[in-house]
Design a protein around this motif. Structure first.
Motif, PDB file in Angstrom:
ATOM      1  N   THR A 235      11.087 -12.146  24.926  1.00 51.07           N
ATOM      2  CA  THR A 235      11.592 -11.325  23.821  1.00 51.07           C
ATOM      3  C   THR A 235      11.160 -11.908  22.479  1.00 51.07           C
TER       4      THR A 235
ATOM      5  N   MET B 131      22.521 -13.903  17.722  1.00 50.97           N
ATOM      6  CA  MET B 131      22.129 -14.602  18.946  1.00 50.97           C
ATOM      7  C   MET B 131      23.233 -15.535  19.407  1.00 50.97           C
ATOM      8  N   PRO B 132      23.403 -15.801  20.702  1.00 50.95           N
ATOM      9  CA  PRO B 132      22.694 -15.116  21.777  1.00 50.95           C
ATOM     10  C   PRO B 132      23.057 -13.633  21.791  1.00 50.95           C
ATOM     11  N   LEU B 133      22.078 -12.796  22.064  1.00 51.60           N
ATOM     12  CA  LEU B 133      22.285 -11.357  22.084  1.00 51.60           C
ATOM     13  C   LEU B 133      23.513 -11.022  22.934  1.00 51.60           C
TER      14      LEU B 133
ATOM     15  N   ILE C 187      10.396 -20.153  12.568  1.00 47.45           N
ATOM     16  CA  ILE C 187      11.824 -19.787  12.604  1.00 47.45           C
ATOM     17  C   ILE C 187      12.689 -20.893  11.998  1.00 47.45           C
TER      18      ILE C 187
ATOM     19  N   ALA D 268      21.740 -18.178  28.310  1.00 44.83           N
ATOM     20  CA  ALA D 268      20.988 -19.192  27.558  1.00 44.83           C
ATOM     21  C   ALA D 268      19.962 -18.467  26.696  1.00 44.83           C
TER      22      ALA D 268
ATOM     23  N   LEU E 177      14.944 -18.341   9.728  1.00 46.76           N
ATOM     24  CA  LEU E 177      15.272 -17.207  10.592  1.00 46.76           C
ATOM     25  C   LEU E 177      16.264 -17.634  11.681  1.00 46.76           C
ATOM     26  N   LEU E 178      16.111 -18.866  12.165  1.00 51.06           N
ATOM     27  CA  LEU E 178      17.018 -19.351  13.201  1.00 51.06           C
ATOM     28  C   LEU E 178      18.462 -19.340  12.688  1.00 51.06           C
TER      29      LEU E 178
ATOM     30  N   PHE F  63      19.939 -24.501  23.450  1.00 52.15           N
ATOM     31  CA  PHE F  63      19.044 -23.359  23.643  1.00 52.15           C
ATOM     32  C   PHE F  63      18.781 -23.052  25.114  1.00 52.15           C
TER      33      PHE F  63
ATOM     34  N   MET G 108      19.859 -15.879  12.388  1.00 50.51           N
ATOM     35  CA  MET G 108      20.121 -15.203  13.659  1.00 50.51           C
ATOM     36  C   MET G 108      21.317 -15.789  14.414  1.00 50.51           C
TER      37      MET G 108
HETATM   38  C1  HEC Z   1      19.743 -11.352  26.118  1.00 53.63           C
HETATM   39  C2  HEC Z   1      18.520 -11.669  25.434  1.00 53.63           C
HETATM   40  C3  HEC Z   1      18.564 -12.668  24.292  1.00 53.63           C
HETATM   41  C4  HEC Z   1      19.170 -13.890  24.277  1.00 53.63           C
HETATM   42  C5  HEC Z   1      19.998 -14.545  25.364  1.00 53.63           C
HETATM   43  C6  HEC Z   1      18.859 -14.477  23.009  1.00 53.63           C
HETATM   44  N1  HEC Z   1      18.083 -13.622  22.280  1.00 53.63           N
HETATM   45 FE1  HEC Z   1      17.228 -14.012  20.473  1.00 53.63          FE
HETATM   46  N2  HEC Z   1      16.515 -12.132  20.396  1.00 53.63           N
HETATM   47  C7  HEC Z   1      16.735 -11.154  21.344  1.00 53.63           C
HETATM   48  C8  HEC Z   1      16.363  -9.870  20.782  1.00 53.63           C
HETATM   49  C9  HEC Z   1      16.469  -8.532  21.494  1.00 53.63           C
HETATM   50  C10 HEC Z   1      15.922 -10.111  19.471  1.00 53.63           C
HETATM   51  C11 HEC Z   1      15.530  -9.082  18.407  1.00 53.63           C
HETATM   52  C12 HEC Z   1      16.870  -8.712  17.772  1.00 53.63           C
HETATM   53  C13 HEC Z   1      16.814  -7.893  16.515  1.00 53.63           C
HETATM   54  O1  HEC Z   1      15.748  -7.757  15.928  1.00 53.63           O
HETATM   55  O2  HEC Z   1      17.881  -7.447  16.095  1.00 53.63           O
HETATM   56  C14 HEC Z   1      16.010 -11.545  19.260  1.00 53.63           C
HETATM   57  C15 HEC Z   1      15.604 -12.185  18.099  1.00 53.63           C
HETATM   58  C16 HEC Z   1      15.703 -13.546  17.900  1.00 53.63           C
HETATM   59  C17 HEC Z   1      15.137 -14.250  16.755  1.00 53.63           C
HETATM   60  C18 HEC Z   1      14.325 -13.646  15.627  1.00 53.63           C
HETATM   61  C19 HEC Z   1      12.878 -13.608  16.020  1.00 53.63           C
HETATM   62  C20 HEC Z   1      12.030 -12.855  15.028  1.00 53.63           C
HETATM   63  O3  HEC Z   1      10.827 -13.102  14.996  1.00 53.63           O
HETATM   64  O4  HEC Z   1      12.541 -11.983  14.314  1.00 53.63           O
HETATM   65  C21 HEC Z   1      15.483 -15.561  16.897  1.00 53.63           C
HETATM   66  C22 HEC Z   1      15.139 -16.716  15.959  1.00 53.63           C
HETATM   67  C23 HEC Z   1      16.263 -15.671  18.113  1.00 53.63           C
HETATM   68  N3  HEC Z   1      16.341 -14.443  18.712  1.00 53.63           N
HETATM   69  C24 HEC Z   1      16.842 -16.842  18.573  1.00 53.63           C
HETATM   70  C25 HEC Z   1      17.702 -16.894  19.663  1.00 53.63           C
HETATM   71  C26 HEC Z   1      18.514 -18.048  19.988  1.00 53.63           C
HETATM   72  C27 HEC Z   1      18.523 -19.339  19.211  1.00 53.63           C
HETATM   73  C28 HEC Z   1      19.230 -17.710  21.090  1.00 53.63           C
HETATM   74  C29 HEC Z   1      20.300 -18.544  21.806  1.00 53.63           C
HETATM   75  C30 HEC Z   1      21.346 -19.090  20.962  1.00 53.63           C
HETATM   76  C31 HEC Z   1      18.845 -16.368  21.484  1.00 53.63           C
HETATM   77  N4  HEC Z   1      17.932 -15.900  20.572  1.00 53.63           N
HETATM   78  C32 HEC Z   1      19.301 -15.718  22.597  1.00 53.63           C
HETATM   79  C33 HEC Z   1      17.209 -11.384  22.619  1.00 53.63           C
HETATM   80  C34 HEC Z   1      17.892 -12.501  23.018  1.00 53.63           C
END
Ligand code: HEC
Length: 226
Positions: free
Chosen positions: A141, A197-199, A168, A128, A178-179, A116, A182
């Protein structure tokens, strides 16, 4: 008067003739009889040798580095799954079975946390998780902090810094968490229609994330004990 007329005549006829002879002369001298040249000759140049192809293997990044000691082999998503299923212990080792069927153990601190907080791990150039989901949950975020054990357990949606947000980890039920939803990305898509994820994760990245060399095979662990 007659002489003037003659001179004018010669002048008017002569100038165009001279010009035409000159132009055609240039044309044929420069291009011979082809019609395609520009008349400009390519200067002779010293040829530059083509660079020799680099033969060293491309440097390995993040998860792909093969360790020296005996390790187990498992994908990132399955490893996190084993940890969640075991009740997500912070320091106690949890069990998992690796891709070769070997029984192994790993810990959150040594093996899970880095998934993570390290960049370039989920794919080349990956940010990351903590680039977006960091400790300042009011700004992070989804108000989610993936940077610490406590942050992960506290969950998402902590807009006002609440101690507990949305779980999550599915309460330990990995596939409904949720993890999992995603980060599990068959064909680059999540199964719940959200961004994976990662986005920015490319569709070409494996569904279960990178293959990792982690943990300790149980035989070795036992052999090491008196
Ligand atoms: C560049 C920014 C970014 C990175 C890097 C990123 N995320 Fe996210 N994450 C977001 C965004 C934006 C959302 C909302 C996406 C959507 O709703 O489609 C999100 C949503 C989530 C959620 C859902 C949260 C919810 O309450 O709905 C989880 C769990 C999550 N991310 C885990 C991770 C994990 C684990 C990683 C690394 C492997 C990661 N994210 C990397 C931007 C990021």
């Amino acid at each position: 008067m007659k002489e003037l007329k003659g001179l004018t005549f010669i002048f008017l006829l002569g100038i165009p003739v001279i010009v035409m002879v000159f132009v055609f002369g240039m044309y044929f001298l420069g291009c011979e009889s082809t019609n395609s040249c520009t008349g400009v000759q390519e200067p002779a140049r010293t040829s530059i040798p083509t660079l020799v192809a680099a033969t060293l293997p491309a440097p390995q990044v993040g998860a792909n580095v093969v360790p020296l000691g005996p390790k187990c082999q498992i994908s990132a998503v399955e490893l996190i799954g084993a940890w969640v299923t075991a009740g997500y212990p912070e320091t106690e080792p949890f069990d998992f079975v690796d891709v070769t069927g070997k029984e192994c153990t790993a810990t959150y601190t040594a093996d899970i946390e880095r998934l993570f907080i390290e960049a370039n791990l989920w794919y080349d150039g990956a940010p990351a998780c903590t680039t977006c989901h960091y400790a300042d949950v009011q700004k992070a975020t989804m108000n989610l902090d993936m940077s610490s054990y406590a942050g992960i357990l506290a969950g998402s949606g902590r807009a006002n810094g609440e101690a507990q947000g949305k779980d999550i980890l599915g309460g330990g039920d990995w596939e409904t968490s949720l993890l999992y939803q995603m980060i599990y990305a068959p064909n680059g898509q999540s199964t719940i229609g959200r961004q994976v994820m990662p986005l920015g994760r490319p569709a070409t990245a494996p569904a279960n994330g990178p293959m990792l060399y982690v943990g300790t095979p149980k035989e070795i662990e036992q052999a090491a004990q008196p």
